[in-house]
Every structure is written in structure tokens, then in C-alpha cells.
Scaffold this motif. Structure first.
Motif, PDB file in Angstrom:
ATOM      1  N   PHE A   1       0.845  -1.194   0.000  1.00  0.00           N
ATOM      2  CA  PHE A   1       0.000   0.000   0.000  1.00  0.00           C
ATOM      3  C   PHE A   1       0.882   1.247   0.000  1.00  0.00           C
ATOM      4  N   GLY A   2       0.735   2.058  -1.019  1.00  0.00           N
ATOM      5  CA  GLY A   2       1.542   3.276  -1.154  1.00  0.00           C
ATOM      6  C   GLY A   2       1.050   4.385  -0.242  1.00  0.00           C
ATOM      7  N   GLY A   3       1.774   5.496  -0.265  1.00  0.00           N
ATOM      8  CA  GLY A   3       1.515   6.601   0.645  1.00  0.00           C
ATOM      9  C   GLY A   3       0.087   7.120   0.647  1.00  0.00           C
ATOM     10  N   THR A   4      -0.495   7.270  -0.541  1.00  0.00           N
ATOM     11  CA  THR A   4      -1.857   7.811  -0.572  1.00  0.00           C
ATOM     12  C   THR A   4      -2.873   6.775  -0.082  1.00  0.00           C
ATOM     13  N   SER A   5      -2.493   5.501  -0.122  1.00  0.00           N
ATOM     14  CA  SER A   5      -3.414   4.454   0.339  1.00  0.00           C
ATOM     15  C   SER A   5      -3.432   4.323   1.861  1.00  0.00           C
ATOM     16  N   VAL A   6      -2.514   5.022   2.532  1.00  0.00           N
ATOM     17  CA  VAL A   6      -2.478   4.957   4.003  1.00  0.00           C
ATOM     18  C   VAL A   6      -2.412   6.360   4.603  1.00  0.00           C
ATOM     19  N   GLU A   7      -2.880   7.356   3.836  1.00  0.00           N
ATOM     20  CA  GLU A   7      -2.594   8.742   4.237  1.00  0.00           C
ATOM     21  C   GLU A   7      -3.428   9.263   5.402  1.00  0.00           C
ATOM     22  N   ASP A   8      -4.577   8.631   5.651  1.00  0.00           N
ATOM     23  CA  ASP A   8      -5.421   9.117   6.746  1.00  0.00           C
ATOM     24  C   ASP A   8      -6.283   7.960   7.261  1.00  0.00           C
TER      25      ASP A   8
END
Ligand code: ADP
Ligand code: ASP
Ligand code: MG
Length: 456
Positions: A6-13
Motif C-alpha cells: 500500500f503506497g503513501g496515498t493508500s495509508v494517508e489518513d
């Protein structure tokens, strides 16, 4: 087992992490190893903090660290509610370590590659902690395993090379037992360690590579790359709004695309998957029901077919002319020895017996490289160039395709043309400011008209 990255935007919040949890739960029977990136923007922020410290701007750096801590606290609290306290305490412990490292950089007035790696690793350490705790809370039996206990690299900080043999042994020792117990493994992408335990990183975007390596070494059935677009698209969607999803592509096409700048996959990701013949699937974590792009060994060889348009910015062109004509023999070799010595990748090259034009984008070593080259050649440097390239298995064996591509690029000054050794990419070097118009023209010529025709 499978690997789910899971990339950064997939775990951003918090909402993203909830989506991740649902996605993992659906595949929990397939023994997932969940590889996570830092929350979107955090790695950049950590590197900025290191730079601030090195410049002595400690107050600004300190504020930025506090902001990062607050962001992670906020997500943990939103996800865990009244039971967040132990996680918030663990975040505090990590951030305290981070502060000490940043203070060290400030004292020295210099951020060495080694300290940059140590500092950058906190993004993944923080995100993985929160995700693991939330999994547990949601009754996904998970074990958090620090990537530094198995991802073993050389000591080339900020671009470390994994040691496959050592990593495999370590994976079997520390990761497989948890999978065997039926647990979901959560680990960090990007970060790693040397044999002696010094923190390293695999380079920007390196979580893809972490995922691919784990998958290859443990013979995963599948490697899933979850990101913020519906898969690999026919062009960078930030430049071409009409970019469309590509359902299937070959390993070679994906590798060329990644290499030529399609950020959606780290260039080296595909290699471990290729050598083990493991399918790689790129999917959108916001729209998990969309099929995404499946990358497999089998090529879809449609003559004339162009799969995608990519570009790489920040290219520097070096034109190297031998100052000793009689040395023409062996000249190429000497030039390439210099690049090799500085571990600098040459993206495209054109040559005659006394001159070479090389396109590189790692300008960190530019001064040293030109100094060394100038001991036996004259060197001209042109900055702010880009490579735009077109990729597709169909480029092989399609007569006249090069002319069509160049024609579609339109009125533009091309500094250099290169056809990849794999014959499935055709690229050209041009001024950086030409990227957007040329990429759009190529996309329009090869995709939009076709779509219109299909619709007609
Ligand atoms: P992640 O944080 O999930 O690793 P990245 O930002 O590294 O995500 O990669 C995904 C981004 O890559 C997309 O949002 C898109 O802007 C960009 N991108 C560039 N070229 C392409 C392409 N051909 N197909 C899909 N995405 C692309
Ligand atoms: N967090 C790292 C970066 O931003 C690695 C990754 O996301 O792949 O480069
Ligand atoms: Mg990425």
C-alpha cells in the motif's frame, strides 16, 4: 502467500487505513504480507526536516516534527478512539528518537546519507505501527515485523542494494513463522538495514521494490501494488486527463514504463517478479473493485500497438568528445567506466567513434563525473532536458512505427533519439518544457483517435 503493498496515498489518513483493512480482510485466507509506505507526503517532510536541521534552522525543523507527530496521533485517535493511548505513547517514543537524530544533524551542520536514511525510515515506522494496531483492533490477527530484521542491503545509503541471499534466509527466519501461524504480517517498505544493523533505504519509491523482493524470495502467488489510480494508465494522468487504464501488460512493458518515469511502479520492482514469474497487479485502493492492471510474462503483442507514453524529467545531457583521436579505440569503455564508478545510470546514449552523448538524471555526481571525464575528453553539459518515450511490445516488427511516433511528437527540437535494447520503447530527449505538449500529442495520436474510431 501473497504480498499486498500500500503506497503513501493508500495509508494517508484514517479513512484510507480503514479501506486498507477491508482490502486485506478479503484476502486474509491467502496469507498476506502487507508492505506499507509512509503516509503521503511524510517522507518528503522528513527529508525537509533533515535539510532544515543541517542549515541550523532548528526551530522550523522542530515545529515540523511536532506537526508530523500530531498528524500520526490524529490518525491513531480517529481509528482507535479511547483505546489509542498505548499507540500514541509508541508514536511519542518513535518521535523522540527522531528528534534526537535531527538534533544530531543540527549539531554537525550536515545531513549525511546515513542520517538521511535513519530519518527517512520514521515515516514507514510510524505508519506501520498505526496500521498494525488498527488491524488488531479490527480482529485481523497481525504481527508487525521490522523490515530491518530481514531486508538486508549493502551500505550504499539512500539507494541501498538488497542482498537477495541474506534477505531470503532472514525472511525464512523471521517472517515465515508468523505466516505459518496464520497471522497477517505487517511490515515497512523502503527501509532496510546493513548486515550490521545500520538503517538504510532502497531509494525513493522503494516500497514497491521491497514488496517485489519479498514476493520473489518467498515465491508469492501474486504481488499486489495498491495505489491511487486504477492501475497503469496510457499516460501520466496529471498530464493527460484522457489517460486510460491498461488491463494487461507484459513484464517488459511495465519495466520500460517504470524505468522511463511512470512513477506508479518503482523501476526495479518488476525484476524480482520477472525472474520468479510472479504476476504483479496494480490496483486502486479507493476503488478496489476496478480490475486494475495485471502484469505477467505473457506479452500481448498487437502489431502497431503502443501501450503507454512516459517521460522522465531532470535529464542532463553530456556530450563527451575524445581529445585524443588515437584513443578512439577503447574510448567508449573509458567513458562507461566513469559512469560505472559513480554508479550513475545512463538512460540513453548515442555515439560515434570519437564522441558520445549520454543522458543521465542523477546529477548528485555530475561534478565528479565531468571532472573525471575531462581528464581525457571535452565535455559539454546541457541541463533541464527530459526523455519522452513510447512503450509497447507492438513496437517490434511494426514497419514505420518510429516515423509515426516522431511525426506525432510534432514540431519539436529533439536532441537525441533512442530505441531501447528491448526494442519495445522508443524515446527521445528534448527540453523539459516540451514534456506536456509532446506527451499530449503522442497520447492523442495513439490512444484518443483510436478510441474515437472504436466509438464510431
Ligand atoms: P504510491 O504512493 O501508491 O506509491 P505513487 O505516487 O508513487 O503512488 O504512484 C502513483 C502515481 O503515479 C499516480 O497518482 C500518477 O500520478 C503517477 N503516474 C505516472 N505515470 C503513470 C501511469 N502511466 N499510470 C499510472 N500512474 C502514473
Ligand atoms: N515512502 C517512500 C517514498 O516516499 C517509499 C515509498 O513510498 O515507496 O519514497
Ligand atoms: Mg510509489
Amino acid at each position: 502467500m501473497i504480498v499486498m503493498k500500500f503506497g503513501g496515498t493508500s495509508v494517508e489518513d484514517a479513512p484510507s487505513i480503514r479501506r486498507v483493512t477491508d482490502i486485506v480482510r478479503k484476502d486474509v485466507h491467502r496469507s498476506p504480507v502487507v508492505v506499507v509506505s509512509a503516509m503521503a507526503g511524510v517522507t518528503n517532510e522528513l527529508l525537509r526536516i533533515a535539510a532544515l536541521a543541517a542549515e541550523g534552522k532548528t526551530a522550523a525543523g522542530g515545529r515540523a516534527v511536532t506537526k508530523l507527530e500530531e498528524r500520526h496521533d490524529g490518525v491513531a485517535k480517529e481509528l482507535l478512539g479511547p483505546t489509542a493511548a498505548p499507540v500514541v505513547a509508541s508514536i511519542r517514543t518513535l518521535v523522540d528518537d527522531l528528534r534526537r537524530l535531527v538534533d544530531g544533524v543540527a549539531v554537525l551542520g550536515e545531513a549525511s546519507p546515513r542520517s538521511l536514511d535513519a530519518i527517512a525510515s520514521f515515516g514507514e515506522r510510524l505508519s506501520s505501527l498505526i496500521i498494525h494496531e488498527y488491524f488488531r483492533r479490527m480482529k485481523l490477527e497481525s504481527t508487525l515485523i521490522d523490515a530491518r530484521s530481514f531486508m538486508i542491503t549493502d551500505g550504499q545509503h539512500t539507494a541501498a542494494l538488497p542482498d537477495a541471499r541474506r534477505t531470503r534466509t532472514a525472511l525464512k527466519r523471521v517472517l515465515v513463522p508468523a505466516l505459518d501461524k496464520g497471522r497477517v504480517v505487517v511490515t515497512q517498505g523502503f527501509m532496510a538495514a546493513t548486515r550490521t544493523g545500520v538503517t538504510t533505504t532502497l531509494g525513493r519509491g522503494g516500497s514497491d521494490l521491497s514488496a517485489a523482493l519479498i514476493g520473489a524470495l518467498l515465491k508469492a502467488r501474486e504481488i499486489q501494488i495498491w495505489t491511487d489510480v486504477d492501475g497503469i494508465l496510457t499516460a501520466d494522468p496529471s498530464i493527460v486527463r484522457e489517460a486510460r487504464n491498461i488491463e494487461a501488460m507484459s513484464f517488459r512493458e511495465a519495466a520500460e514504463l517504470a524505468y522511463f518515469g511512470a512513477r506508479v511502479l518503482h523501476p526495479e520492482t518488476i525484476l524480482p517478479a520477472v525472474s520468479s514469474n510472479i504476476p504483479v497487479i496494480v490496483k486502486n485502493s479507493r476503488r478496489p473493485d476496478v480490475a486494475g492492471t495485471v502484469i505477467t510474462a505473457s506479452a500481448t503483442d498487437i502489431p502497431g500497438a503502443v501501450k503507454s507514453v512516459a517521460y522522465k524529467e531532470g535529464i542532463t545531457l553530456l556530450t563527451i568528445v575524445s581529445t585524443r583521436m588515437f584513443l578512439a579505440h577503447g574510448f567508449l569503455e573509458r567513458v562507461f567506466d566513469v559512469f560505472e564508478h559513480h554508479r550513475t545510470v545512463v538512460h540513453a546514449v548515442a555515439s560515434s567513434d570519437v564522441s558520445i552523448t549520454a543522458a543521465i538524471n542523477d546529477i548528485g555526481r555530475l561534478k565528479a563525473i565531468t571532472a573525471e571525464l575531462r581528464s581525457f575528453a571535452s565535455v559539454t553539459v546541457e541541463r533541464n532536458k527530459a526523455i519522452v518515450c513510447v512503450v509497447g511490445e507492438g513496437l517490434r516488427n511494426t514497419p514505420g512505427i518510429a516515423a509515426r511516433i516522431l511525426g506525432a511528437a510534432g514540431e519539436v527540437t529533439v536532441n537525441m533519439i533512442s530505441q531501447g535494447a528491448s526494442e519495445i520503447n522508443l524515446g527521445f530527449v528534448l527540453d523539459e518544457r516540451q514534456i506536456a505538449p509532446v506527451v499530449r500529442r503522442l497520447h492523442a495520436a495513439f490512444f484518443e483517435r483510436k478510441a474515437d474510431k472504436e466509438a464510431a
